[in-house]
Design an enzyme around this catalytic site. Structure first.
Site, PDB file in Angstrom:
ATOM      1  N   ASP A 192      37.231 -35.314 -38.136  1.00 28.71           N
ATOM      2  CA  ASP A 192      37.669 -35.355 -39.537  1.00 28.71           C
ATOM      3  C   ASP A 192      36.554 -35.011 -40.525  1.00 28.71           C
ATOM      4  OD1 ASP A 192      40.430 -36.007 -39.221  1.00 28.71           O
ATOM      5  OD2 ASP A 192      39.820 -37.993 -38.567  1.00 28.71           O
ATOM      6  N   TYR A 221      46.112 -40.959 -41.995  1.00 23.22           N
ATOM      7  CA  TYR A 221      45.172 -42.066 -41.839  1.00 23.22           C
ATOM      8  C   TYR A 221      44.272 -42.241 -43.041  1.00 23.22           C
ATOM      9  CZ  TYR A 221      43.937 -45.033 -37.867  1.00 23.22           C
ATOM     10  OH  TYR A 221      43.811 -46.068 -36.984  1.00 23.22           O
TER      11      TYR A 221
HETATM   12 NI    NI Z   1      43.628 -45.500 -34.897  1.00 24.91          NI
END
Ligand code: NI
Length: 683
Positions: free
Chosen positions: A349, A433
């Site tokens: 990420d 997320y």
């Molecule tokens: Ni996770």
């Protein structure tokens, strides 16, 4: 729970609802959304101040004007037309000598580091632009096969391209989903697994995954369009192909988290006010922050997000350096499902996307209480225009309970000091997320890094009645696969000066015998990690292992070298096999500690360009020469992983899981440095 004011269940519910609305109004006030009717005061009070628009220090992030200027200089000097895309335009941080010899008010050297893509030829470039002289210092194509990170524009353009693809629309129809407007696409990085088709080679690709909402505000991640992978060429924005691995019916249930779907709320706690009537105890000058005995500078990059520079602690009037630069420089999220559809899921990420680009604007909500000072993040869009994320970095103080205490029961003397810490943080949303990155400075010289994980888990679909082998069923037909989140902190240490050495400390019990006649003997054993090959280590709970970064040239009053201790927190080793393809690009996860002598070009644990990297880069390459680590400028790389075996309780939105590490003074001070903290009744 307080006693209901009425026995009637309906008015009880009403009471809860009213309190919820009051609490919401407080939050809304903090967000600048104050309801005129309620006029509730906000608990989150901005401390004022603006993010500087003129650079006054060599480490200040580029201003919007500097971003524009850097792009103009490149466009003019290199004939860069509108078909090009600018991936990042960031400060090229000057060398340490320049920073250390800089005098406030002096000429600020400014160089921009530019990564751009010539989309018509599919060729990425990187370059350096001297903003003072107005010239391009260098601008070179990247070696073949390397791809810069995926840009925000590519995210949205990729989604649009897929939604127009006849093959994708056909795959959608096969799964009974008809409204393409309800489809969400996450353009996952394609990685590099040695299984690429010959026609994909050399292309800048995404292997995009899709979900479908049942209505506009619905949580799409509850309904994965599993078995459909759209492979997209990000340079041409063409859907290269749609891979269809077979139809699995969509999971039947919604998984909503937004308040508009919540039918009832529980009894809310009563308001908790953090009041700082005299304002906060920190002082901000541009990007420089001073708080208690600490000083540091805030930096921000589109790749790493928050960066802390020049962290010092003033001890008996002397400003003592501890860290030159600290940032979370890379992360990878390997998923454990070997299925053909899923084995390529290994998101980097930071290196593949740039986590700073995904920073939340905390105008939309911040979890902090008290008086807050925000900093904007300045970046560029792919056209080279400046983009500002308002209030991306949050600076505030926390009360964290006890700092130290003693009661002498004979004399009745008692002293207690409360602990205050300075928190500097940002939160990034990467698709499903959320990652919160928090750095804390404490009055006793401790430095803590905490990463908070929350948001919505990545999901896949399983057939009715099927039990997933590599995940947890979190709702009917909805699988949350096993995965890890592994982070790399790059800590350019400067413990009381640049020249440092590093030791590993293991606590061991002695074998029973003449040296240990009663079996109780144990001691801490210190081993010098003299070379890079010796400094590739793992955490070890059985020996309570930690590491000491010492300055062999400075001693404390006991005659020992001054030091800081690196203390691991929660950690988990990688569970992918050493021969797994992802390990080529994520070689840094093989060890939890790496140490290198400082080299300004070694910035990222997985190298400069991990996206689709054919062979891998970063720490395994940096350390190949096995350089000396003795009494030299050291960079400590600490790798820490959270093993996420999903729980039912993590769905539909995950309560925060957190992990991180501490740096604690270890003979750095002569005694408890917070001994002189005034008693609360004397303040
Ligand atoms: Ni996770």
């Amino acid at each position: 729970m307080s006693a209901p004011e009425s026995a009637s269940p309906s008015s009880d519910r009403f009471l809860s609802r009213r309190r919820f609305l009051e609490t919401s109004a407080v939050i809304a006030g903090a967000l600048g959304l104050a309801d005129a009717a309620t006029g509730e005061a906000a608990q989150q009070k901005p401390a004022g101040g603006t993010t500087p628009n003129t650079p006054v220090h060599p480490l200040d992030p580029l201003t919007p004007d500097e971003i524009v200027r850097a792009v103009e200089i490149v466009r003019k000097a290199r004939n860069v037309d509108d078909s090009w895309r600018f991936v990042t335009v960031t400060l090229a941080e000057p060398g340490k000598k320049t920073v250390k010899t800089f005098k406030p008010g002096g000429l600020v050297p400014r160089q921009a580091f530019v990564i751009a893509i010539d989309r018509s030829h599919g060729r990425p470039y990187e370059g350096l632009v001297d903003l003072v002289k107005g010239v391009v210092d260098r601008f070179d194509p990247l070696p073949a096969g390397l791809q810069p990170s995926i840009t925000l524009d590519e995210f949205s353009e990729c989604e649009e391209a897929i939604k127009r693809s006849p093959d994708f629309l056909a795959a959608l129809k096969k799964r009974g989903a008809t409204d393409v407007q309800l489809v969400m696409v996450d353009p996952w990085s394609a990685g590099m697994y040695g299984t690429e088709r010959p026609e994909d080679r050399g292309k800048r690709l995404s292997r995009a995954l899709a979900w479908v909402r049942s209505e506009a505000g619905d949580n799409g991640y509850a309904r994965p369009l599993d078995g459909v992978v759209a492979v997209v060429d990000l340079n041409t924005m063409q859907v290269v192909r749609v891979e269809d691995y077979g139809v699995i019916p969509l999971p039947p249930e919604a998984g909503n988290w937004h308040r508009s779907y919540q039918k009832e709320f529980c009894e809310p706690p009563r308001p908790l006010q953090i009041v700082q009537p005299d304002g906060p105890s920190f002082a901000v000058d541009g990007y420089e922050v001073a708080w208690q005995k600490w000083k540091f500078r805030i930096g921000f990059t589109p790749r790493e997000g928050l960066v802390l520079h020049n962290i010092t602690y003033t001890d008996a009037g002397r400003e003592r350096p501890i860290i030159y630069r600290a940032a979370i420089c890379e992360m990878v999220v390997p998923y454990g499902d070997p299925d053909e559809r899923h084995y390529r899921k290994n998101a980097f990420d930071i290196g593949e996307y740039g986590i700073g680009m995904f920073a939340n604007s905390l105008e939309l909500g911040c979890d902090c209480l008290g008086t807050i000072r925000y900093f904007d993040a300045r970046m560029n869009d792919s056209r080279g225009q400046p983009v500002t994320i308002k209030n991306a970095v949050c600076l505030h103080e926390d009360d964290v309970g006890l700092l130290w205490k003693h009661t002498d029961w004979r004399t009745n003397q008692s002293e207690t000091r409360r602990s205050r810490r300075l928190a500097v943080s940002f939160v990034a949303t990467v698709g499903n997320y959320e990652y919160g990155f928090f750095w804390y400075l404490y009055q006793d010289g401790n430095i803590q890094c905490e990463v908070k994980l929350t948001g919505i888990m990545h999901t896949t679909t399983v057939a009715p009645g099927e039990k997933p082998a590599f995940g947890t069923l979190v709702a009917p037909q909805l699988n949350a696969p096993f995965h890890e989140h592994i982070f790399a902190a790059r800590l350019d240490m400067a413990v009381d000066g640049e020249e440092n050495s590093i030791y590993e400390v293991n606590t061991v019990s002695l074998p029973s015998g003449p040296d240990n006649p009663y079996g109780n003997a144990f001691r801490a054993e210190h081993s010098l990690l003299a070379k890079e090959s010796q400094a590739q280590r793992s955490v070890n709970g059985a020996s309570a292992r930690y590491w000491r970064i010492v300055n062999p040239n400075k001693t404390n009053r006991i005659g020992e070298p001054v030091a800081y201790r690196l203390i691991p927190g929660e950690n988990a080793p990688p569970f992918v096999r050493p021969d797994a393809a992802v390990m080529r690009r994520a070689g840094f996860i093989a060890h939890q500690l790496w140490v290198t002598p400082y080299d300004r070009h070694e910035r990222y644990a997985a190298g400069d360009y991990p996206n689709q990297h054919p062979t891998g880069d970063g720490l395994p390459i940096y350390t190949a020469a096995d350089r000396s680590l003795v009494n030299t400028d050291l960079v400590v790389w600490y790798v820490f992983g959270h093993n996420h075996v999903p729980r039912l309780e993590d769905w539909p939105v995950m309560p925060v899981a957190s992990l991180g590490f501490f740096l604690k003074p270890d003979g750095f001070f002569e005694r408890n440095p917070a001994l002189d903290l005034p008693p609360p009744d004397k303040v």
